[in-house]
Motif scaffolding. Structure first.
Motif, short mmCIF file in Angstrom:
data_model
loop_
_atom_site.label_atom_id
_atom_site.label_comp_id
_atom_site.label_asym_id
_atom_site.label_seq_id
_atom_site.Cartn_x
_atom_site.Cartn_y
_atom_site.Cartn_z
N VAL A 123 0.84 -1.20 0.00
CA VAL A 123 0.00 0.00 0.00
C VAL A 123 0.87 1.25 0.00
CG1 VAL A 123 -1.67 1.32 1.38
CG2 VAL A 123 -1.95 -1.15 1.11
N GLY A 124 1.88 1.23 0.85
CA GLY A 124 2.77 2.40 0.96
C GLY A 124 3.46 2.70 -0.36
N ILE A 125 3.99 1.64 -0.98
CA ILE A 125 4.69 1.82 -2.26
C ILE A 125 3.75 2.43 -3.30
CG2 ILE A 125 5.64 0.51 -4.20
CD1 ILE A 125 7.71 0.00 -2.41
N GLU A 126 2.54 1.94 -3.32
CA GLU A 126 1.61 2.45 -4.34
C GLU A 126 1.22 3.89 -4.06
OE1 GLU A 126 0.31 0.66 -7.42
OE2 GLU A 126 2.34 0.35 -6.69
N ILE A 127 0.94 4.21 -2.78
CA ILE A 127 0.57 5.59 -2.45
C ILE A 127 1.71 6.53 -2.80
CG2 ILE A 127 -0.03 7.18 -0.58
CD1 ILE A 127 -1.54 4.99 0.76
N MET A 128 2.92 6.04 -2.62
CA MET A 128 4.07 6.88 -2.92
C MET A 128 4.26 7.03 -4.44
SD MET A 128 8.01 6.25 -1.80
CE MET A 128 8.38 5.04 -3.06
N SER A 129 4.01 5.93 -5.16
CA SER A 129 4.40 5.93 -6.58
C SER A 129 3.39 6.65 -7.47
CB SER A 129 4.56 4.50 -7.08
OG SER A 129 5.49 3.82 -6.30
N ILE A 130 2.09 6.44 -7.25
CA ILE A 130 1.11 6.94 -8.21
C ILE A 130 1.18 8.46 -8.39
CG2 ILE A 130 -1.37 7.10 -8.72
CD1 ILE A 130 -1.52 4.21 -7.53
N MET A 155 7.04 0.89 -16.01
CA MET A 155 8.12 0.25 -15.24
C MET A 155 7.68 0.06 -13.79
SD MET A 155 10.87 -0.23 -16.99
CE MET A 155 11.61 0.26 -18.51
N GLY A 156 7.11 1.13 -13.25
CA GLY A 156 6.68 1.10 -11.85
C GLY A 156 5.65 0.02 -11.62
N SER A 157 4.69 -0.07 -12.52
CA SER A 157 3.64 -1.07 -12.35
C SER A 157 4.24 -2.47 -12.46
CB SER A 157 2.57 -0.94 -13.44
OG SER A 157 2.20 0.38 -13.57
N PHE A 158 5.15 -2.59 -13.39
CA PHE A 158 5.80 -3.87 -13.61
C PHE A 158 6.52 -4.32 -12.33
CE2 PHE A 158 9.39 -6.25 -15.70
CZ PHE A 158 8.60 -7.30 -16.12
N SER A 159 7.28 -3.36 -11.76
CA SER A 159 8.04 -3.73 -10.56
C SER A 159 7.10 -3.98 -9.39
CB SER A 159 9.04 -2.63 -10.22
OG SER A 159 8.37 -1.49 -9.79
N THR A 160 6.01 -3.22 -9.31
CA THR A 160 5.06 -3.47 -8.24
C THR A 160 4.45 -4.86 -8.40
OG1 THR A 160 4.52 -1.15 -8.43
CG2 THR A 160 3.18 -2.42 -6.95
N ILE A 209 10.68 -9.96 -4.01
CA ILE A 209 10.53 -8.66 -3.33
C ILE A 209 11.81 -7.85 -3.50
CG2 ILE A 209 10.22 -7.53 -1.09
CD1 ILE A 209 8.45 -9.79 -0.22
N LEU A 210 12.93 -8.55 -3.38
CA LEU A 210 14.23 -7.87 -3.56
C LEU A 210 14.30 -7.21 -4.94
CD1 LEU A 210 17.15 -7.53 -2.36
CD2 LEU A 210 17.77 -9.49 -3.72
N VAL A 211 13.86 -7.94 -5.95
CA VAL A 211 13.89 -7.38 -7.30
C VAL A 211 13.00 -6.14 -7.37
CG1 VAL A 211 13.21 -7.81 -9.69
CG2 VAL A 211 14.42 -9.57 -8.41
N GLY A 212 11.80 -6.27 -6.81
CA GLY A 212 10.85 -5.14 -6.83
C GLY A 212 11.44 -3.92 -6.14
N MET A 213 12.07 -4.16 -4.99
CA MET A 213 12.62 -3.03 -4.24
C MET A 213 13.82 -2.43 -4.97
SD MET A 213 10.61 -2.71 -1.76
CE MET A 213 11.40 -1.51 -0.77
N CYS A 214 14.62 -3.29 -5.60
CA CYS A 214 15.76 -2.77 -6.36
C CYS A 214 15.29 -1.84 -7.47
CB CYS A 214 16.58 -3.92 -6.94
SG CYS A 214 17.66 -4.68 -5.76
N PHE A 215 14.18 -2.19 -8.08
CA PHE A 215 13.57 -1.32 -9.07
C PHE A 215 13.30 0.05 -8.46
CE2 PHE A 215 12.14 -4.39 -12.34
CZ PHE A 215 12.23 -3.57 -13.43
N LYS A 216 12.69 0.03 -7.28
CA LYS A 216 12.25 1.29 -6.67
C LYS A 216 13.42 2.18 -6.27
CE LYS A 216 7.90 0.68 -6.91
NZ LYS A 216 7.18 1.49 -7.90
#
Lengths: 475, 475
Positions: A123-130, A155-160, A209-216
């Motif tokens: 939830v936090g990642i999405e609220i921050m990203s959108i 890219m963001g959606s992909f990583s999420t 999760i590591l991959v997703g966070m590395c994206f961010k």
């Protein structure tokens, strides 16, 4: 909790004010006052005066580390808004909304600094990203900005998506979303399952999760989106994204692995035998390598800063490798050091007509104050003593050396820090040692100059007396 | 009182940045440097034993603002304090654009070097180490010759890499101190295993070896000396290179005694190779500045070899030679600068017959040259004698090879002397006149020092006796 609720409310207030107030100058004042209130609210909570007491059911957990980080993030946002308000006003016509989006991003960051449940992480990642996707495309008439926005969104959606898949697998492996429980005896919590090797699903989930966070956080090899997006989005928002937002993602990253550290260390015996520390080391080295080497070849200062932000992320990742107290304190210090310098650099960059190195030629002659401030920012990013950047790097190196057995990572980091001097100093050369005339897009006001000097002074003062921040951390 | 040595140049340096009038800036710098010299002189003359000062600085990480001034520090502070007024008075005719900045940077460099010699806290030492580096970088790259930027950048990259490795070394040892302290005493009291000694030794020594510079880390030096403005070159070669030797004696030998004994053969071999190599290259130089630069590498190589011979007599030689080399090389640079200003070239092949045009300069240079060759009755004789003696005691062959340099130095010095002052008057030198009075005064002062210390070196030997004793008693 104060900060999360208040930032959401302030976001709404900003949106409403843009509907009712037509004087564009007022938005900035409202935003700055809002940020001060937010800061006070968060400080109150740090010293156990939460205004609201809502049962969290362990979804969020407010600890000192998270609250300190919030304070620093709000303070940096304040500096960002105060320094860059003119540029925000020039991006487009929806100025109130831009400030509103910034508050929503902050809300997401506050959730990330306190989450205790993988769902809240999502939830936090999405609220921050959108809101960021929207800010990236804020310059509607600019094709580059639109492209960057779309790219960022995809890219963001992909990583999420990858992150979510990881969370699902971890749930499959452990049967729980929670990271820690109130009562330690309940052994089903993820962090409680120390004695059992992690299941295959859990390990695979953590890797995703590591991959997703590395994206961010734009860590290699998932960093390739960052330069295009920082380059395409309006400079003023690039600065926000590269500093405070990135720091928020880092805090989320650290929280996850700090809370699960006990298991990740026994993971070498797990079914698929992942040595996490070695994995982090490889990511760090790759990030430093890609970020630094590519930054050398950039002619555009904006793109150079984008790549350098990847390189700086590599240094911040040291905290992930070490996961000790020094690393946490160091990360907070790094956030301040890196954010203040980068906000300053981007703030001045946004005024420039020509973003290339040649555009900076002769700045010391025509705009000595800006050149001086710029030089201090760059010296701080290179980690020269007497700037706060030095202490940031110092803490990170100390954290790694403390870990033991990873001295080589520290040495590799140092070698890359020396390489980074090369491209940071190229800007200083251009400003001080080359002839040319600097063309500005917007006139430089006295207030802007004062703010630039204030930012430079913050860097020097904190660099000489870092105990101002350290005292706060050690309270 | 001791803090005045740092405070005066720092304060005057900062004020100097805001002085727009060139003459006023010069007067301020000269006044401040004379005041510093006075303070140093009073301290050296009156104070017995070691003077200390201890103030709290960063209690959280165990670092204090503590200064200590023993014999070696007294001598080097005196050298630093003597050098600046001489440099300023001998370059009084040079015009600098924005001279306030020039003198400000020069004074800050002096302050940094004072701090290096005085620091009794390792983190503080690191701070000053860098503080000395950064102003000199700006000094050289802003006011130097044609290829100044490349040359000084090379210098900066080399030394910055060394500094960062040193930082890792410092943190590495800091974590081993029982109460996590940066105090020098705490570092001395460490009980390190062999591996820890070896790792720490190289992390520290590489930084110092780059600064000295010792073969094969010397390649930055001739370029930097050639391209830096005269005053910058003088600071670099007269005082700054001593930082490397000083730090080796102060830090490397006492903290890593076993490693020093283990690795001293390798270092002496490299130092002696460098000594011969630099001497041979000096013979082939046509550029006066480069000739002095290579000659300096040779002298420093000898000092480094003598330090690692780990003989008391060699160490005594190094102590006194640090001061003497500083004075002599300063004299050589002053002559080189005076000649370049007069005839507009540094090429030895374009000179000739200067002795008839400028007899005073010729006589004074002759004395400098003889001191460079270490003739008896000049100051370097006793230093070199002691150092060779130490080397012979360590190993006869090392002594024999090192002694070859005595012949080589005589060859290139006398050859240069002959080319410059005797023979046919060339096109360049036909209009030359006597050097300006201020240059002559500076050279006369240096000549007096050379002769006095040549006849009666006891005061210097007495001054540094305590340090030599302390260093040699560590096993």
């Amino acid at each position: 909790m104060n900060a999360i609720i208040l930032s959401a409310i302030l976001g709404v207030v900003m949106m409403l004010s843009s509907a009712f107030i037509k004087n564009t100058k007022a938005y900035k004042s409202i935003a700055l006052v809002g940020l001060i209130i937010l800061l006070l609210a968060n400080i109150c909570e740090t010293y156990s005066h939460a205004w609201l007491d809502i049962p969290m059911y362990d979804m969020l957990k407010f600890d000192r580390f998270g609250l300190y980080f919030n304070t620093l993030a709000i303070a940096c946002t304040f500096l960002f808004c105060a320094f860059s308000q003119k540029e925000i006003e020039k991006v487009g016509q929806y100025i109130g909304e831009y400030f509103a989006l910034i508050f929503f991003v902050l809300c997401g960051i506050f959730i990330l600094s306190a989450y205790n449940n993988l769902l809240m992480l999502f939830v936090g990642i999405e609220i921050m990203s959108i809101p960021l996707y929207i800010l990236t495309g804020a310059r509607k008439e600019n094709l580059k900005s639109n492209e960057a926005s779309l790219k960022y969104f995809l890219m963001g959606s992909f990583s999420t998506g990858i992150l979510l898949m990881g969370i699902a697998l971890v749930y499959g492996g452990t049967g729980d979303f929670a990271l820690t429980h109130h009562t330690a005896e309940i052994n089903t919590s993820i962090a409680g399952a120390v004695n059992q090797p992690m299941s295959f699903l859990d390990v695979a989930g953590m890797l995703l999760i590591l991959v997703g966070m590395c994206f961010k956080v734009s860590a290699a090899p998932f960093h390739f989106w960052a330069p295009d997006i920082y380059d395409g989005s309006p400079s003023v928002f690039s600065s926000f994204m590269a500093t405070i937002v990135k720091a928020g993602a880092f805090i989320a990253f650290i929280r996850l692995f700090a809370l699960r550290e006990q298991e990740t260390s026994i993971l070498q015996n797990a079914i698929i035998g992942v040595d996490w520390k070695m994995l982090f080391s490889i990511i760090i080295v790759a990030t430093l390598l890609f970020g630094n080497i590519t930054a050398i070849f950039q002619q555009s200062v904006k793109r150079m800063l984008a790549y350098s932000s990847i390189a700086q992320a590599g240094f911040m990742l040291f905290a992930l490798l070490s996961l000790n107290e020094t690393a946490k304190e160091g990360l907070l210090l790094y956030v301040v050091a890196y954010s203040v310098a980068t906000i300053g650099l981007f703030g001045i960059l946004a005024k420039m007509k020509d973003y290339t190195l040649a555009g900076y030629n002769g700045m010391a002659k025509s705009h000595p104050t800006l050149a001086f401030a710029n030089a201090i920012f760059l010296l701080s990013l290179s980690g020269i003593p007497l700037s706060i950047g030095f202490f940031a790097k110092y803490y990170m190196l100390m954290a790694v050396i403390q870990t033991g057995g990873y001295l080589w990572v520290a040495i590799v980091g140092v070698v890359f820090a020396v390489i980074s001097v090369f491209y940071y100093f190229r800007v200083i050369w251009s400003m001080y040692f080359k002839e040319g005339s600097v063309e500005l897009k917007y006139p430089v006001t006295k207030g802007f100059k004062v703010m630039a000097v204030v930012l430079a002074l913050i860097i020097i003062i904190l660099g000489t007396f870092p105990q101002i921040i350290l005292n706060y951390l050690y309270f | 009182m001791i803090v005045l040595l740092i405070l005066i140049p720092v304060a005057a340096g900062i004020i100097s940045f805001f002085v727009k009038n060139g003459k006023a800036a010069r007067t301020l710098a000269l006044g401040a440097s004379l005041l510093t010299f006075l303070a140093a002189l009073v301290l050296v003359m009156t104070a017995k034993g070691t003077i200390t000062l201890d103030q709290q600085w960063l209690p959280q990480i165990g670092s204090d603002f503590s200064l200590s001034m023993d014999g070696m520090a007294k001598m080097l502070c005196l050298l630093n304090a003597v050098a600046l007024p001489l440099i300023l008075s001998s370059t009084i005719r040079e015009k600098y654009s924005n001279s306030g900045n020039f003198f400000g940077l020069l004074l800050l460099t002096q302050a940094g070097m004072m701090g290096v010699f005085l620091a009794a806290d390792v983190l503080l030492f690191y701070f000053f180490w860098e503080l000395a580096l950064i102003p000199v970088y700006f000094l050289c790259s802003q006011y130097g010759g044609e290829k100044k930027i490349q040359a000084t950048f090379k210098f900066f990259i080399y030394t910055f890499l060394g500094s960062l490795l040193l930082l890792i070394g410092i943190i590495y040892l800091y974590l081993k101190t029982p109460d996590h302290s940066f105090a020098l005493e705490a570092f001395y009291n460490l009980h390190l295993t062999t591996t820890e000694q070896n790792v720490g030794f190289w992390l520290f020594f590489i930084a110092f070896a780059i600064k000295m510079p010792v073969f094969p880390l010397h390649t930055w030096q001739p370029d930097a000396y050639e391209q830096a403005p005269s005053a910058g070159t003088m600071v670099l070669s007269a005082v700054m290179v001593k930082m490397g030797i000083y730090a080796t004696i102060r830090y490397v030998l006492p903290i890593f005694p076993e490693a020093a004994q283990h690795f001293n053969h390798i270092i002496i071999i490299f130092a002696v190779i460098g000594l011969l190599y630099a001497s041979f290259i000096a013979i082939r130089q046509d550029d006066l500045k480069r000739l002095i630069a290579y000659s300096s590498i040779a002298h420093i190589g000898l000092m480094c070899a003598a330090v690692f011979s780990l003989q008391q007599i060699g160490m005594e030689g190094v102590m006194i030679q640090m001061f003497n080399h500083g004075i002599n090389v300063l004299g050589l640079w002053i002559v080189a600068t005076a000649i370049e200003q007069q005839i507009g070239t540094r090429k030895l092949s374009e000179m000739g017959g200067l002795a008839t045009k400028a007899p005073v300069l010729a006589i004074l240079f002759m004395i400098m040259a003889l001191a460079n060759v270490s003739l008896p009755l000049t100051n370097s004789f006793i230093g070199e004698f002691l150092m060779f003696n130490g080397l012979f005691r360590y190993n006869v062959w090392a002594g024999v090879f090192a002694c070859v340099s005595i012949i080589l130095v005589a060859i290139y010095t006398l050859w240069a002397m002959q080319k410059m002052f005797y023979g046919e008057v060339s096109d360049f030198t036909k209009n030359a006149v006597e050097a300006p009075k201020n240059t002559q005064y500076a050279l006369v002062i240096i000549t007096i020092v050379i002769l006095i210390l040549g006849v009666y070196p006891a005061p210097l030997l007495d001054l540094t006796k305590d340090t030599v004793h302390a260093v040699m008693s560590i096993k």
